[in-house]
Write a protein that holds these residues in place. Structure first.
Motif, short mmCIF file in Angstrom:
data_model
loop_
_atom_site.label_atom_id
_atom_site.label_comp_id
_atom_site.label_asym_id
_atom_site.label_seq_id
_atom_site.Cartn_x
_atom_site.Cartn_y
_atom_site.Cartn_z
N LEU A 199 48.48 -20.85 -47.21
CA LEU A 199 47.72 -20.08 -46.07
C LEU A 199 46.23 -20.83 -46.25
O LEU A 199 45.59 -20.73 -45.12
CB LEU A 199 47.69 -18.45 -46.82
N ASP A 200 45.54 -21.07 -47.16
CA ASP A 200 44.49 -21.36 -47.65
C ASP A 200 44.28 -22.78 -46.77
O ASP A 200 43.22 -23.22 -46.11
CB ASP A 200 43.93 -21.49 -48.73
N TRP A 242 46.43 -23.88 -44.08
CA TRP A 242 46.25 -23.65 -42.83
C TRP A 242 44.82 -23.21 -42.06
O TRP A 242 44.60 -23.40 -40.88
CB TRP A 242 47.63 -22.97 -42.35
N TYR A 243 44.37 -21.98 -42.83
CA TYR A 243 43.16 -21.34 -42.47
C TYR A 243 41.99 -21.93 -42.67
O TYR A 243 40.99 -21.71 -42.19
CB TYR A 243 43.18 -20.01 -43.06
N LYS A 280 51.18 -25.26 -37.72
CA LYS A 280 50.39 -24.28 -38.24
C LYS A 280 50.89 -22.65 -38.31
O LYS A 280 51.13 -22.10 -38.95
CB LYS A 280 48.95 -24.32 -37.78
N TYR A 302 47.41 -11.60 -42.46
CA TYR A 302 47.14 -12.58 -43.33
C TYR A 302 46.59 -11.96 -44.60
O TYR A 302 47.12 -12.39 -46.05
CB TYR A 302 45.72 -13.30 -42.72
N ILE A 328 46.50 -16.55 -35.34
CA ILE A 328 46.62 -17.55 -36.27
C ILE A 328 46.06 -19.03 -36.08
O ILE A 328 45.22 -19.47 -36.65
CB ILE A 328 48.17 -17.99 -36.37
N LYS A 351 41.36 -13.55 -40.00
CA LYS A 351 41.92 -12.76 -41.11
C LYS A 351 42.31 -11.30 -41.09
O LYS A 351 41.52 -10.27 -41.50
CB LYS A 351 40.89 -12.98 -42.31
N LYS A 369 41.08 -25.39 -37.76
CA LYS A 369 41.12 -24.65 -36.32
C LYS A 369 42.21 -25.47 -35.56
O LYS A 369 41.27 -26.21 -34.93
CB LYS A 369 39.90 -24.19 -35.96
N GLU A 404 36.36 -15.68 -40.17
CA GLU A 404 37.04 -16.88 -39.75
C GLU A 404 36.68 -18.15 -40.79
O GLU A 404 37.34 -18.90 -41.13
CB GLU A 404 36.62 -17.27 -38.31
N VAL A 411 52.62 -20.54 -41.20
CA VAL A 411 52.01 -19.32 -41.47
C VAL A 411 53.21 -18.04 -41.12
O VAL A 411 53.28 -17.26 -41.83
CB VAL A 411 50.59 -18.93 -40.53
N ASN A 427 42.31 -18.59 -36.83
CA ASN A 427 41.91 -18.24 -38.22
C ASN A 427 41.44 -16.93 -38.38
O ASN A 427 40.69 -16.60 -39.35
CB ASN A 427 40.83 -19.22 -38.79
#
Length: 323
Positions: free
Chosen positions: A253-254, A256-257, A266, A238, A229, A234, A260, A151, A270, A232
Motif C-alpha cells: 500500500l505504501d 502504491w500510495y 496500481k 485505505y 485510489i 487516504k 500518483k 495525499e 490496491v 492517493n
C-alpha cells in the motif's frame, strides 16, 4: 418515498423559477448547467424537511434551501477542478467543457448568489443562518485542505479521517437541517439535535461514498471507478486496510500510495488488498454505527414519532445507495 418526491418537486420548481438570466452568459450558463443536473438535491430537501418538522412556513425556507444547493454545487465545481475529474453525475464537468478559469469564476458566482438567497429572512433569523452558513463554509474548506494534505501525509489516523469527512461532508448536511429548524423557530436544543442527526448521517454518507468509489457500480455512481485510489486519497478503505493488513500488504500500500499514476496495476493491486482485508464489510459496519448515532439524536427531539419517521426513512434510503 412519496415525501421525498414532493420535496424534490418543490426544489426543482424553485430552481426553474430562479434560473440565472444574468449576463455574461459565459459565466451564468455554466452555473445553470451544474444546477440543472439535478441529482437527488438532498441538502435543500433537508432544509425544507426540518422547517416542516418544526411547523415552520416552507415558503420562507425555499430560497435558503436553494442557497444551500448553490453553495453545494460551488464546492463540487471547485472540487472537480482540484481532482481533475472529467465527470460529475455522468456528465462532463464544467472545467472540462469550459476551462479552469470559467470553472473558478462560475463556482465563485454560485457561492455569492447563495448568500443573496438568505436576504428575505427576518433580521434575527438571517443573522443566525448566515453565521451557521459561513462557519460551515470555513469548515468545509478546512476539510478539503485536510483531504489534500492526506495525499502526501504519511501518518493519517482514523480520527484525522473522521474529522476531515465531518468538515467536508457531515457539517453541510447538519447545517442544512439546523437552518431549516431555525427558520421554523425551533427550540435551541431541538435545532442542535437535528444538527447532530445530520452530522452523523453525513459522516455515514461519506463513508458510503468512499465504499462505492471502489465497490460500487460505476454506471450508477456516475464517477470514475477507483478515482480515490488514483488520487492517493487516504479514505476509510485505505485506513482499514493499513490497520488490518499484513506487513507485506502495508508495504505494498505504501508503495502504491507513493505514486500518483493512472497505472491500472496500481488500482488492481490496491483493490486486491482491500478485498483480502475485507475492508468493504468493515466500512459497511461503520456506516451502520453512524446511522445509529444519528437516529439516537433524532429520538431526543420532543415531537410525535410519526413526524420524525421521514427522517429515519431518508437516512436509511441514503445509506442503501446502489453498490
Amino acid at each position: 418515498m412519496e415525501f421525498l418526491d414532493t420535496y424534490q418537486q418543490i426544489v426543482a420548481d424553485a430552481i426553474t423559477k430562479y434560473t440565472f438570466k444574468d449576463k455574461p452568459a459565459e459565466l451564468y450558463d455554466p452555473m445553470n448547467y451544474i444546477i440543472s443536473h439535478g441529482g437527488k438535491r438532498l441538502r435543500p430537501i433537508m432544509v425544507l424537511m426540518a422547517c416542516d418538522l418544526f411547523g415552520g412556513d416552507m415558503k420562507q425556507a425555499i430560497k435558503p434551501a436553494l442557497a444551500i444547493e448553490f453553495f453545494h454545487n460551488f464546492t463540487l465545481i471547485h472540487d472537480d477542478i482540484m481532482d481533475e475529474a472529467p465527470l460529475r453525475r455522468n456528465k462532463p464537468t464544467i472545467h472540462t467543457l469550459h476551462g479552469i478559469n470559467v470553472g473558478i469564476l462560475s463556482g465563485d458566482g454560485l457561492m455569492l448568489k447563495a448568500y443573496k438567497f438568505f436576504e428575505d429572512l427576518e433580521p434575527e433569523i438571517f443573522k443566525a443562518c448566515i453565521r451557521i452558513f459561513t462557519h460551515t463554509g470555513l469548515l468545509l474548506c478546512e476539510g478539503q485542505q485536510y483531504d489534500i494534505n492526506f495525499e502526501t501525509q504519511e501518518n493519517v489516523t482514523f480520527d484525522d479521517y473522521i474529522r476531515m469527512i465531518t468538515y467536508k461532508t457531515g457539517v453541510l448536511s447538519a447545517s442544512s437541517f439546523e437552518i431549516g429548524a431555525l427558520i421554523a423557530k425551533a427550540q435551541f436544543k431541538d435545532a442542535k439535535a437535528i444538527f447532530n442527526f445530520g452530522k452523523h448521517i453525513g459522516i455515514a454518507f461519506q463513508i458510503m461514498d468512499d465504499y462505492l468509489d471502489v465497490f460500487g457500480d460505476q454506471a450508477q455512481f456516475g464517477k470514475k471507478h477507483a478515482g480515490d485510489i488514483y488520487e492517493n486519497k487516504k479514505t476509510v478503505l485505505y485506513l482499514l486496510a493499513k490497520e488490518h493488513g499484513t506487513e507485506e500488504e502495508k508495504k505494498e500500500l505504501d508503495y502504491w500510495y507513493s505514486k500518483k499514476t493512472d497505472n491500472i496495476d496500481k488500482v488492481y493491486g490496491v483493490e486486491k488488498i482491500f478485498r483480502r482485508t475485507k475492508v468493504d464489510e468493515k466500512a459497511l459496519r461503520l456506516i451502520e454505527k453512524h446511522n445509529e448515532i444519528g437516529q439516537s439524536y433524532l429520538a431526543k427531539i420532543d415531537i410525535p414519532e410519526e413526524k420524525k419517521k421521514p427522517f429515519a426513512e431518508l437516512a436509511n434510503y441514503l445509506l442503501r445507495r446502489e453498490s
